[in-house]
Design a protein around this motif. Structure first.
Motif, short mmCIF file in Angstrom:
data_model
loop_
_atom_site.label_atom_id
_atom_site.label_comp_id
_atom_site.label_asym_id
_atom_site.label_seq_id
_atom_site.Cartn_x
_atom_site.Cartn_y
_atom_site.Cartn_z
N ASP A 185 12.53 -17.97 -2.64
CA ASP A 185 12.95 -17.06 -3.43
C ASP A 185 12.81 -16.70 -4.76
O ASP A 185 13.86 -15.53 -5.25
CB ASP A 185 14.52 -18.28 -3.00
N TRP A 186 12.86 -17.96 -5.43
CA TRP A 186 11.88 -17.37 -6.69
C TRP A 186 10.80 -16.21 -6.85
O TRP A 186 10.94 -15.80 -7.39
CB TRP A 186 11.16 -18.49 -7.34
N TRP A 187 10.11 -16.08 -5.44
CA TRP A 187 9.51 -14.75 -5.49
C TRP A 187 10.16 -13.34 -5.31
O TRP A 187 9.97 -12.36 -6.23
CB TRP A 187 8.42 -14.78 -3.82
N ALA A 188 11.26 -13.60 -4.24
CA ALA A 188 11.66 -12.08 -4.36
C ALA A 188 12.74 -12.36 -5.06
O ALA A 188 12.99 -10.87 -5.63
CB ALA A 188 13.03 -12.57 -2.91
N TRP A 189 13.00 -12.71 -6.27
CA TRP A 189 14.16 -13.03 -7.54
C TRP A 189 13.46 -11.90 -8.52
O TRP A 189 13.56 -10.90 -9.33
CB TRP A 189 14.76 -14.02 -8.39
N LEU A 190 12.33 -12.80 -9.11
CA LEU A 190 11.33 -12.20 -10.22
C LEU A 190 10.53 -11.15 -9.87
O LEU A 190 10.29 -10.01 -10.41
CB LEU A 190 11.06 -13.81 -10.65
N TYR A 191 10.53 -11.15 -8.55
CA TYR A 191 8.68 -10.48 -8.21
C TYR A 191 9.20 -9.02 -6.92
O TYR A 191 9.35 -7.89 -7.32
CB TYR A 191 7.93 -10.70 -7.68
N ALA A 192 9.37 -9.37 -6.31
CA ALA A 192 9.62 -8.35 -4.75
C ALA A 192 10.17 -7.97 -5.32
O ALA A 192 10.73 -5.81 -4.95
CB ALA A 192 9.30 -9.85 -3.36
N ASP A 193 12.04 -7.64 -5.38
CA ASP A 193 12.74 -7.18 -5.64
C ASP A 193 13.03 -6.41 -6.32
O ASP A 193 12.66 -4.96 -6.00
CB ASP A 193 14.43 -8.01 -5.44
N PRO A 194 12.68 -6.49 -7.64
CA PRO A 194 12.12 -5.93 -8.80
C PRO A 194 11.33 -4.84 -8.50
O PRO A 194 11.40 -3.51 -9.22
CB PRO A 194 11.58 -7.30 -10.27
N PHE A 195 9.92 -5.23 -8.44
CA PHE A 195 8.70 -4.53 -7.98
C PHE A 195 8.35 -3.67 -6.69
O PHE A 195 8.09 -2.16 -6.45
CB PHE A 195 7.62 -5.40 -8.30
N GLU A 196 9.57 -3.90 -5.80
CA GLU A 196 9.28 -3.13 -4.08
C GLU A 196 8.71 -2.11 -4.12
O GLU A 196 9.12 -1.11 -3.48
CB GLU A 196 11.35 -2.31 -4.79
N HIS A 197 7.56 -2.80 -3.38
CA HIS A 197 6.66 -2.11 -3.53
C HIS A 197 5.92 -1.25 -3.93
O HIS A 197 4.91 -0.20 -3.87
CB HIS A 197 6.50 -1.87 -1.88
N ASN A 198 6.41 -1.19 -5.63
CA ASN A 198 5.62 0.19 -6.70
C ASN A 198 5.79 -0.83 -7.49
O ASN A 198 5.78 -0.53 -8.79
CB ASN A 198 7.13 0.57 -6.56
N GLU A 199 4.33 -1.39 -7.48
CA GLU A 199 3.88 -2.38 -8.70
C GLU A 199 3.41 -1.06 -10.07
O GLU A 199 3.70 -2.08 -10.75
CB GLU A 199 2.85 -3.56 -8.42
N ALA A 200 2.41 -0.46 -9.30
CA ALA A 200 1.63 0.23 -10.31
C ALA A 200 3.15 1.41 -11.09
O ALA A 200 3.15 0.91 -12.18
CB ALA A 200 1.04 1.21 -9.38
N GLY A 201 4.14 1.92 -10.93
CA GLY A 201 5.03 2.70 -11.06
C GLY A 201 5.98 2.20 -11.54
O GLY A 201 6.90 2.18 -12.85
N GLN B 264 -2.42 -8.59 -12.35
CA GLN B 264 -2.42 -9.80 -13.04
C GLN B 264 -0.85 -10.50 -13.44
O GLN B 264 -0.28 -11.20 -13.26
CB GLN B 264 -2.30 -9.83 -14.97
N ILE B 265 0.12 -9.04 -13.28
CA ILE B 265 2.01 -10.05 -13.12
C ILE B 265 1.65 -10.31 -11.72
O ILE B 265 2.51 -11.66 -11.88
CB ILE B 265 2.66 -8.84 -12.94
#
Length: 144
Positions: free
Chosen positions: A78-94, A120-121
């Motif tokens: 859940d933490w991963w989804a809320w803080l990383y996966a959802d906002p970065f949406e497989h577009n980490e560099a973008g 790093q993020i």
């Protein structure tokens, strides 16, 4: 016992899962923006200290969140989804490049590539979600 004695009393807040998610998601952009600023810009130590202090506050708050009923800890997924996966949406560099661009007029850019910063993020979040899932703020993981 003093109610403010942090060694004896743990700061915890329990809410329904949807409210915990809302509280976490509400901090995501600020957390990721501060991480990007710490990793992408050359600024005086005093400025870096302010960003680190703000991140510490956010992570202490998140570490105190629990899910009702039973005041359960939040799992890493859940933490991963809320803080990383959802906002970065497989577009980490973008997303990272966008966060850098928000502050490019205000701070001197260092020589780290967007891809390196995004990595790093990702690594930071991978470690931080484990700490948050244990109810720990993980301040030692925040980049210097």
């Amino acid at each position: 016992m003093d109610a403010l004695d942090h060694d004896e009393v743990r700061f915890e807040m329990a809410f329904p899962r949807a409210i915990v998610a809302q509280k976490a998601r509400g901090r995501e952009e600020t957390i990721n923006e501060h991480l990007v600023k710490l990793l992408a810009f050359d600024v005086p130590q005093r400025t870096r200290s302010v960003w680190r202090k703000e991140l510490t506050r956010h992570f202490r708050f998140l570490a105190a969140l629990r899910v009702k009923p039973g005041a359960s800890l939040i799992p890493p997924r859940d933490w991963w989804a809320w803080l990383y996966a959802d906002p970065f949406e497989h577009n980490e560099a973008g997303y990272t490049a966008g966060l850098i661009a928000l502050n490019a007029d205000d701070f001197a850019r260092n020589d780290r590539s967007v891809g390196a910063i995004a990595g790093q993020i990702r690594d930071f979040h991978a470690a931080m979600v484990q700490r948050l899932a244990q109810g720990e703020a993980g301040e030692d993981l925040i980049p210097a």
